[in-house]
Design an enzyme around this catalytic site. Structure first.
Site, PDB file in Angstrom:
ATOM      1  N   LYS A   1     -15.179  12.455  94.335  1.00 54.08           N
ATOM      2  CA  LYS A   1     -14.412  13.533  94.395  1.00 54.08           C
ATOM      3  C   LYS A   1     -14.593  14.120  92.817  1.00 54.08           C
ATOM      4  O   LYS A   1     -13.952  13.781  92.085  1.00 54.08           O
ATOM      5  CB  LYS A   1     -13.255  13.643  94.855  1.00 54.08           C
TER       6      LYS A   1
ATOM      7  N   ASP B   1      -4.541  14.680  98.729  1.00 56.27           N
ATOM      8  CA  ASP B   1      -3.832  13.710  99.426  1.00 56.27           C
ATOM      9  C   ASP B   1      -4.599  13.262 100.459  1.00 56.27           C
ATOM     10  O   ASP B   1      -4.348  11.810 100.675  1.00 56.27           O
ATOM     11  CB  ASP B   1      -2.543  14.340 100.214  1.00 56.27           C
TER      12      ASP B   1
ATOM     13  N   CYS C   1      -9.208  14.322  76.399  1.00 61.07           N
ATOM     14  CA  CYS C   1      -7.978  13.759  76.419  1.00 61.07           C
ATOM     15  C   CYS C   1      -7.674  12.921  75.013  1.00 61.07           C
ATOM     16  O   CYS C   1      -6.556  12.844  74.599  1.00 61.07           O
ATOM     17  CB  CYS C   1      -7.918  12.423  77.502  1.00 61.07           C
ATOM     18  N   THR C   2      -8.703  12.566  74.309  1.00 62.08           N
ATOM     19  CA  THR C   2      -8.499  11.960  73.196  1.00 62.08           C
ATOM     20  C   THR C   2      -8.602  12.828  71.874  1.00 62.08           C
ATOM     21  O   THR C   2      -8.627  12.527  70.728  1.00 62.08           O
ATOM     22  CB  THR C   2      -9.841  10.875  72.812  1.00 62.08           C
TER      23      THR C   2
ATOM     24  N   ASN D   1     -13.652  17.811  82.580  1.00 62.43           N
ATOM     25  CA  ASN D   1     -14.349  17.971  80.883  1.00 62.43           C
ATOM     26  C   ASN D   1     -15.561  17.133  80.701  1.00 62.43           C
ATOM     27  O   ASN D   1     -16.026  17.272  80.094  1.00 62.43           O
ATOM     28  CB  ASN D   1     -13.012  17.597  79.764  1.00 62.43           C
ATOM     29  N   TYR D   2     -15.376  16.086  81.538  1.00 62.71           N
ATOM     30  CA  TYR D   2     -16.777  15.088  81.477  1.00 62.71           C
ATOM     31  C   TYR D   2     -17.539  15.186  82.871  1.00 62.71           C
ATOM     32  O   TYR D   2     -17.424  13.934  83.362  1.00 62.71           O
ATOM     33  CB  TYR D   2     -16.620  13.811  80.820  1.00 62.71           C
TER      34      TYR D   2
ATOM     35  N   GLU E   1      -6.543   7.011  83.994  1.00 63.33           N
ATOM     36  CA  GLU E   1      -6.699   7.705  82.745  1.00 63.33           C
ATOM     37  C   GLU E   1      -6.261   8.848  82.697  1.00 63.33           C
ATOM     38  O   GLU E   1      -6.760   9.773  83.110  1.00 63.33           O
ATOM     39  CB  GLU E   1      -8.272   7.369  82.404  1.00 63.33           C
TER      40      GLU E   1
ATOM     41  N   GLU F   1       0.755  18.570  75.927  1.00 60.57           N
ATOM     42  CA  GLU F   1      -0.833  18.514  75.856  1.00 60.57           C
ATOM     43  C   GLU F   1      -1.460  19.942  75.973  1.00 60.57           C
ATOM     44  O   GLU F   1      -1.406  20.343  77.183  1.00 60.57           O
ATOM     45  CB  GLU F   1      -1.401  17.479  76.747  1.00 60.57           C
TER      46      GLU F   1
HETATM   47  P1  NAP Z   1      -6.616  17.216  87.036  1.00 58.39           P
HETATM   48  O1  NAP Z   1      -5.994  18.650  87.128  1.00 58.39           O
HETATM   49  O2  NAP Z   1      -5.796  16.216  86.989  1.00 58.39           O
HETATM   50  O3  NAP Z   1      -7.802  17.017  87.923  1.00 58.39           O
HETATM   51  C1  NAP Z   1      -8.348  15.751  87.719  1.00 58.39           C
HETATM   52  C2  NAP Z   1      -8.912  15.564  89.309  1.00 58.39           C
HETATM   53  O4  NAP Z   1      -8.053  15.352  90.232  1.00 58.39           O
HETATM   54  C3  NAP Z   1      -9.846  16.609  89.769  1.00 58.39           C
HETATM   55  O5  NAP Z   1     -10.987  15.980  90.410  1.00 58.39           O
HETATM   56  C4  NAP Z   1      -9.021  17.282  90.925  1.00 58.39           C
HETATM   57  O6  NAP Z   1      -9.855  18.233  91.627  1.00 58.39           O
HETATM   58  C5  NAP Z   1      -8.180  16.020  91.249  1.00 58.39           C
HETATM   59  N1  NAP Z   1      -7.101  16.489  92.068  1.00 58.39           N
HETATM   60  C6  NAP Z   1      -6.240  17.540  91.927  1.00 58.39           C
HETATM   61  N2  NAP Z   1      -5.196  17.125  92.708  1.00 58.39           N
HETATM   62  C7  NAP Z   1      -5.301  16.056  93.247  1.00 58.39           C
HETATM   63  C8  NAP Z   1      -4.540  15.435  94.360  1.00 58.39           C
HETATM   64  N3  NAP Z   1      -3.164  16.026  94.784  1.00 58.39           N
HETATM   65  N4  NAP Z   1      -5.091  14.401  94.728  1.00 58.39           N
HETATM   66  C9  NAP Z   1      -6.273  13.808  94.285  1.00 58.39           C
HETATM   67  N5  NAP Z   1      -6.871  14.343  93.357  1.00 58.39           N
HETATM   68  C10 NAP Z   1      -6.573  15.326  92.962  1.00 58.39           C
HETATM   69  O7  NAP Z   1      -7.011  17.335  85.458  1.00 58.39           O
HETATM   70  P2  NAP Z   1      -8.386  18.048  84.885  1.00 58.39           P
HETATM   71  O8  NAP Z   1      -7.667  19.542  84.346  1.00 58.39           O
HETATM   72  O9  NAP Z   1      -9.442  18.028  85.578  1.00 58.39           O
HETATM   73  O10 NAP Z   1      -8.640  17.219  83.529  1.00 58.39           O
HETATM   74  C11 NAP Z   1      -7.855  17.478  82.212  1.00 58.39           C
HETATM   75  C12 NAP Z   1      -6.980  16.221  82.178  1.00 58.39           C
HETATM   76  O11 NAP Z   1      -7.084  15.230  82.274  1.00 58.39           O
HETATM   77  C13 NAP Z   1      -5.962  16.345  80.868  1.00 58.39           C
HETATM   78  O12 NAP Z   1      -4.602  16.326  80.954  1.00 58.39           O
HETATM   79  C14 NAP Z   1      -6.614  15.105  80.041  1.00 58.39           C
HETATM   80  O13 NAP Z   1      -5.924  14.761  79.165  1.00 58.39           O
HETATM   81  C15 NAP Z   1      -7.012  14.342  81.230  1.00 58.39           C
HETATM   82  N6  NAP Z   1      -8.104  13.350  80.987  1.00 58.39           N
HETATM   83  C16 NAP Z   1      -7.797  12.119  80.597  1.00 58.39           C
HETATM   84  C17 NAP Z   1      -8.695  11.506  80.061  1.00 58.39           C
HETATM   85  C18 NAP Z   1      -8.728   9.792  80.028  1.00 58.39           C
HETATM   86  O14 NAP Z   1      -9.615   9.157  80.193  1.00 58.39           O
HETATM   87  N7  NAP Z   1      -7.312   9.471  79.595  1.00 58.39           N
HETATM   88  C19 NAP Z   1     -10.164  11.707  80.428  1.00 58.39           C
HETATM   89  C20 NAP Z   1     -10.392  13.225  80.521  1.00 58.39           C
HETATM   90  C21 NAP Z   1      -9.260  14.075  80.799  1.00 58.39           C
HETATM   91  P3  NAP Z   1      -9.447  19.749  91.410  1.00 58.39           P
HETATM   92  O15 NAP Z   1     -10.241  20.063  90.194  1.00 58.39           O
HETATM   93  O16 NAP Z   1     -10.270  20.229  92.846  1.00 58.39           O
HETATM   94  O17 NAP Z   1      -7.913  20.025  91.525  1.00 58.39           O
HETATM   95  O1  G3P Z   2     -11.609  13.362  77.705  1.00 55.34           O
HETATM   96  C1  G3P Z   2     -12.393  12.422  78.082  1.00 55.34           C
HETATM   97  C2  G3P Z   2     -12.205  11.215  77.475  1.00 55.34           C
HETATM   98  O2  G3P Z   2     -12.375  10.106  78.193  1.00 55.34           O
HETATM   99  C3  G3P Z   2     -12.448  11.077  75.974  1.00 55.34           C
HETATM  100  O3  G3P Z   2     -13.903  10.827  75.766  1.00 55.34           O
HETATM  101  O4  G3P Z   2     -15.643  10.483  74.348  1.00 55.34           O
HETATM  102  O5  G3P Z   2     -14.541  12.338  74.269  1.00 55.34           O
HETATM  103  O6  G3P Z   2     -13.385  10.356  73.304  1.00 55.34           O
HETATM  104  P1  G3P Z   2     -14.381  10.908  74.454  1.00 55.34           P
END
Ligand code: NAP
Ligand code: G3P
Length: 471
Positions: free
Chosen positions: A173, A211, A280-281, A150-151, A246, A373
């Site tokens: 990555k 992995d 995420c926020t 998403n970012y 995060e 979520e």
């Molecule tokens: P995601 O599916 O967990 O993927 C995140 C990253 O992990 C991607 O680069 C993904 O690559 C990689 N990945 C996937 N499987 C992996 C493994 N087994 N080992 C290592 N890396 C692996 O998350 P997303 O769909 O991109 O983002 C959405 C989620 O992120 C939501 O739950 C959101 O709340 C959370 N998020 C949290 C924050 C925060 O700061 N708290 C900020 C933004 C987003 P691939 O795309 O190749 O699978």
């Molecule tokens: O989902 C990305 C997280 O880091 C939130 O950023 O600036 O949208 O609150 P922001």
């Protein structure tokens, strides 16, 4: 678009390529390298070998390198925004804003690292007069940086830049949906003729190579942003225990009165529906009393009904979600709420990956949308009997990223903020990561460790103490 992974400033051509689909019509818009285990191991070997020299490079020289990189970014800002818009359907204006925000983070991180001084301590408190310790921060070594879709630009560089400035080397990555942008970051590095080996980009599906990426023995620190599921997997198999996670969120808006509804509505609307709820926020539930909900819900409904939905090029309010599986997951949450008796005030339908912004009233605790979520444009309203129930439901969540408290009573706001189990409480504003010098953290399933400019400089370095004794 056909972009490649980059190791040691060389682009990696692979036999198989990873297709990247447009969120708008699911058609292939580009390809990136699909790396093999041997490529990934090579990236870590290169990062490890280059690290000592980079650590010894003077801070001002390191800053010079990052400044050049930043200038390359600025030169290419429209191109970066175009790629981002194409691969994750982020509205064009917001894509450009993401690039600008990243440039600002780079500037601020450079300022901060210049003042990243050692700590000095004496031992007089222990009755020892002839001892002084100097504790400087030294790089941890090799940082593995993994960003979410998403970012794709900002959350990548918010990890890469502090790591490099403090003398670490990086294996980065990007998310697959985000790896055109991620690979383009590698290309900018090479185009700017920056040093070899210290920054490397590896691409391919996380489910295939994740992995391997996180369990390499050369990794000294992992900085991960993404889902709870992947974050927990990484924690369970990584060889380093130095990990910042995060993860997801279920941020709530606790609306405690109806005294400034214009402000509350405007914050809840932008908080819930910015980038179609894919933050995420994002506000992912409203907790309020019946009395307040009766006034709040019609105001929210009117605003949501006026939203423009469509192509990110036209900067609409709501864009398509990132892919079909995400769309199906979100629709599953909506259908579950519908079946269990919630009222869909508006939305609840989709075309392709474009989900109509959805407001769901009378959500109850037995519905999945009360706890899960969605990462999409859906706002559930949970009507509570009183303040105690609002706080109880807020804290029953397994997530603990941020929340918002809306009230004109500052004493009440503080008292409630103290009782909420999250990383950060926002009084009278939507949850948000920025300003980016603030510490950004989640508790419970929302994460471990802290991001932010100073915090990242800290987590990517460790103390090295030198103790001087004299007679
Ligand atoms: P995601 O599916 O967990 O993927 C995140 C990253 O992990 C991607 O680069 C993904 O690559 C990689 N990945 C996937 N499987 C992996 C493994 N087994 N080992 C290592 N890396 C692996 O998350 P997303 O769909 O991109 O983002 C959405 C989620 O992120 C939501 O739950 C959101 O709340 C959370 N998020 C949290 C924050 C925060 O700061 N708290 C900020 C933004 C987003 P691939 O795309 O190749 O699978
Ligand atoms: O989902 C990305 C997280 O880091 C939130 O950023 O600036 O949208 O609150 P922001």
């Amino acid at each position: 678009m056909d972009y490649k992974a980059m190791i040691n400033n060389e682009f990696i051509v692979t036999k198989n390529k990873q297709n990247i689909l447009s969120p708008i019509d699911n058609k292939v818009i580009g390809t990136v390298s699909a790396l093999l285990e041997s490529d990934i191991n090579n990236a870590y070997d290169v990062a490890k070998t280059s690290q000592k020299e980079w650590e010894k490079t003077q801070l001002l020289k390191r800053i010079e390198v990052i400044e050049k990189f930043k200038n390359e970014i600025i030169k290419n800002k429209d191109k970066i925004a175009d790629i981002m818009m194409a691969e994750i359907a982020k509205p064009l204006k917001e894509s450009l804003a993401e690039v600008q925000r990243t440039v600002e983070i780079i500037d601020f991180t450079i300022e901060e690292v210049r003042r990243f001084y050692p700590t000095a301590m004496d031992a007089k408190g222990w009755g020892i007069e002839n001892k002084i310790g100097v504790f400087e921060r030294v790089p941890v070594g090799v940082v593995c940086a993994i960003s979410p879709f998403n970012y794709p630009f900002n959350l990548a560089l918010a990890k890469i830049i502090p790591a490099l400035l403090t003398g670490n080397t990086v294996v980065f990555k990007p998310a697959t949906q985000g790896s055109l942008t991620g690979s383009f970051i590698g290309k900018l590095w090479v185009d700017a003729k920056l040093p070899k080996g210290i920054f490397n980009v590896v691409t391919g599906k996380g489910s295939d190579i994740g992995d391997i990426i996180v369990s390499n023995k050369n990794i000294n620190m992992i900085s991960f942003t993404g889902s709870v599921k992947v974050g927990q997997r990484i924690k369970s198999i990584a060889k380093t225990s130095n990990i910042v996670l995060e993860l997801g969120g279920k941020d709530a808006a606790l609306v405690l009165d109806d005294k400034n509804l214009d402000l509350y509505v405007s914050e809840i609307i932008s908080g819930s529906f910015g980038f179609a709820g894919q933050r995420c926020t994002a506000i992912k539930r409203v907790l309020t009393t019946n009395e307040v909900a009766d006034k709040l819900v019609p105001l929210l409904e009117a605003k949501i009904k006026a939203f423009k939905h469509g192509n990110p090029k036209t900067n609409p309010d709501i864009v398509p979600v990132v892919n079909e599986p995400t769309r199906d997951y979100i629709m599953g949450l909506i259908d579950n709420a519908k079946t269990k008796g919630a009222s869909i005030k508006t939305g609840g339908t989709y075309e392709g990956n474009l989900i109509q912004a959805t407001l769901i009233d009378n959500v109850t605790k037995d519905m999945r949308i009360a706890w899960e979520e969605p990462f999409g444009p859906v706002l559930p309203i949970i009507r509570c009997k009183d303040l105690d129930e609002i706080i109880t439901i807020q804290n029953e969540s397994n997530f603990g990223l941020q929340s918002s408290v809306f009230t004109t009573d500052i004493n009440l706001a503080f008292s409630v903020a103290k009782q909420i189990e999250v990383g950060t409480v926002n009084i009278n504003s939507r949850p948000q990561r920025g300003p980016d010098n603030f510490p950004f953290l989640g508790i419970k399933d929302s994460g471990e460790g802290v991001q932010g400019i100073k915090e990242s400089l800290n987590s990517m370095t460790r103390y090295k103490g030198i103790v001087i004794n004299w007679k």
